[in-house]
Enzyme design. Structure first.
Site, PDB file in Angstrom:
ATOM      1  CE  LYS A  77      -3.992   1.979   2.443  1.00  0.00           C
ATOM      2  NZ  LYS A  77      -4.904   1.849   3.613  1.00  0.00           N
ATOM      3  CB  SER A 152      -8.209   3.539   2.270  1.00  0.00           C
ATOM      4  OG  SER A 152      -7.387   3.055   3.300  1.00  0.00           O
ATOM      5  CB  SER A 176      -8.325   0.875   5.296  1.00  0.00           C
ATOM      6  OG  SER A 176      -9.055   2.051   5.096  1.00  0.00           O
TER       7      SER A 176
HETATM    8  N1  GLN Z   1     -13.257   4.289   5.835  1.00  0.00           N
HETATM    9  C1  GLN Z   1     -12.633   4.684   7.058  1.00  0.00           C
HETATM   10  C2  GLN Z   1     -12.228   6.124   6.984  1.00  0.00           C
HETATM   11  O1  GLN Z   1     -12.417   6.701   5.975  1.00  0.00           O
HETATM   12  C3  GLN Z   1     -11.462   3.806   7.371  1.00  0.00           C
HETATM   13  C4  GLN Z   1     -10.267   4.128   6.592  1.00  0.00           C
HETATM   14  C5  GLN Z   1      -9.075   3.331   7.033  1.00  0.00           C
HETATM   15  O2  GLN Z   1      -9.190   2.308   7.686  1.00  0.00           O
HETATM   16  N2  GLN Z   1      -7.902   3.842   6.696  1.00  0.00           N
HETATM   17  O3  GLN Z   1     -11.718   6.681   7.885  1.00  0.00           O
END
Ligand code: GLN
Length: 484
Positions: A77, A152, A176
């Site tokens: 990532k 994400s 994410s």
């Molecule tokens: N969807 C969640 C957010 O936008 C989690 C994102 C993540 O785990 N980085 O904060």
């Protein structure tokens, strides 16, 4: 060869059945053939990958020892720092950032002779659940390119199910890793807070996030976790504990295990199709000897609001460093007053969602509102943790869906942040309390994947892997692949 599991790759390379170089070539060819449709990668690292493969083959032919991931391709990532390899966080702000060091997890992968095949697409600064907020364009779901892959860590999950890598790393602040694992039909594990070093992870909300493994099989997931996990003195929140043997966790049956099903995980807002597949998964586990009880965790109704206050507050503070002077994007003509330059750099360097969160987080932390929002959120966080703590005294794990609905269309929710935030309702609790959680494939609805989430006690990743391994062995979901 590109479809091989990590455990198979190591085995075959060590026994000289295949050459690391040929295997890497087959992965590169695969990426060149399919990634135009998917956009899982921001920065492929083919040159470095080929060099590393040749080095491994050379060492094996000389009879030298090679590491536990010898030759395995890993997709990373793009918020995890890689020495001399561009690390963008999918943001214009860091479009040209080349880290002068490796994150601890990358050092550990290299030490075991893994091959980094590229940096993967993500929501900008990991803020999102769809991989649509990337400066480099959205990643598409390999099961249906009109659908989101989750986020994400969408690039990492999509790369895996499209056979563009054998393993992947993601980060999970509020889901994410688990969300894209669910939407792409791979295994994704968010470790206990403190199990995996965050050194070199570009921070979004540090009290919530962990780097974790994504894989195509439970055994591969155990292998990757056993390499990235463990104490790191460079991360002050790293737990100084011996690492469990995740492979022995895979042995043995599930007889006598007891799981709790929080009714809030099956309540309002959870689609019927999701519930149907999760219930049939529960019945499969029942056949394997697991008993279950329906329970209630009343404080869960506050989890989403609590998460977003804390995540945005931490984000506003963490992202203050990107001003274009010390770090990040800088406008060309900067002869104005310094505050105007800062504002301009940040307005152009960050996308809309990141700016929204910085503004809301700054507001929640400002004098007068701090007590009303941030401090209250911290108190509720403690209440939620206590509720899970006492509940998990009676159960080996808690089970429910990972996502409240199947993968949806690209563009469908991105204009409406609140509905999008609602998608995180089942994943954020584990981050608020720091407990480990896994998402595993458990069904398909109209050829789109559904994920099962399992949550356990701190540092009991073994329990998650054990249940997942038995489930995988008695179902066929992880074998299914999209047609590309
Ligand atoms: N969807 C969640 C957010 O936008 C989690 C994102 C993540 O785990 N980085 O904060």
């Amino acid at each position: 060869m590109y479809e091989l599991y990590a455990t198979e790759v190591v085995d075959k390379i060590k026994r000289q059945e295949i050459a690391a170089e040929d295997y890497v070539e087959s992965i590169i060819e695969r990426i060149l053939r399919v990634d135009g449709k998917i956009n899982a990668f921001i920065t492929p690292t083919f040159k470095e990958a080929r060099e590393k493969a040749r080095e491994i083959d050379r060492r094996i032919s000389r009879g030298e020892k090679v590491g536990r991931l010898a030759g395995v391709t890993v997709a990373i990532k793009d918020n995890i720092c890689t020495l001399n390899i561009r690390t963008t966080c999918a943001s214009r702000m860091l479009e040209n950032f080349i880290p002068p060091y490796d994150a601890t997890v990358i050092e550990r992968l290299k030490h075991e002779d893994a091959i980094i095949i590229g940096k993967t697409n993500m929501d900008e600064f990991a803020m999102g659940s769809t991989t649509e907020t990337s400066y480099f364009g959205p990643t598409r779901n390999p099961w249906d390119p009109t659908k989101v892959p989750g986020g994400s860590s969408g690039g990492s999950a999509a790369a895996l199910i499209a056979d563009e890598a054998a393993l992947a790393l993601g980060s999970d602040t509020g889901g994410s890793i688990r969300c894209p694992a669910s939407y792409c039909s791979v295994i994704g594990l968010k470790p206990t807070y403190g199990l995996v070093s965050r050194y070199g992870l570009i921070a979004y909300a540090n009290s919530l996030e962990q780097i974790g493994p994504l894989a195509k099989s439970v055994a591969d997931c155990a292998l990757l976790l056993s390499i990235i996990g463990g104490y790191d003195p460079r991360d002050s929140t790293s737990a100084n504990l011996p690492l469990a043997n995740y492979f022995s966790a895979l042995e043995g049956d599930l007889k006598g295990l007891k799981v709790g099903l929080p009714k809030e995980f099956f309540g309002e807002g959870i689609e019927e199709s999701v519930k149907k597949h999760v219930w049939s998964a529960i019945h499969i586990l029942e056949d394997l000897g697991v008993t279950y009880e329906e329970i209630s965790l009343p404080s869960l109704k506050y989890a989403l609001a609590t998460y977003y206050i804390i995540a945005m507050s931490e984000a506003s503070s963490n992202l203050a460093r990107y001003d274009g002077i010390r770090y990040g994007y800088r406008v060309e003509r900067d002869d104005a007053d310094w505050s105007k330059i800062y504002a301009k750099n940040r307005r152009i360097g960050f996308g809309a969602e990141v700016r929204r969160r910085i503004i809301l987080g700054t507001y929640a932390l400002s004098a007068g509102y701090y007590e009303q929002y941030y401090l209250k959120a911290l108190k509720i966080r403690t209440l939620i943790r206590r509720e899970f703590e006492s509940t998990l005294k009676r159960f080996n794990a808690l089970i429910g869906p990972t996502m409240p609905l199947p993968p949806f269309n690209i563009g469908e929710k991105i204009q409406d942040p609140l509905t999008l935030y609602m998608c995180d309702i089942l994943t954020v609790p584990a981050n608020l309390i720091g407990y480990p959680a896994i998402s595993i494939p458990c069904g398909f609805e109209n050829n789109l994947p559904i994920g099962l989430q399992i949550i356990s006690k701190p540092f009991n990743e073994s329990m998650l892997l054990k249940i997942s391994f038995a489930f995988e062995g008695n179902t066929h979901f992880t074998k299914r692949k999209p047609r590309l």
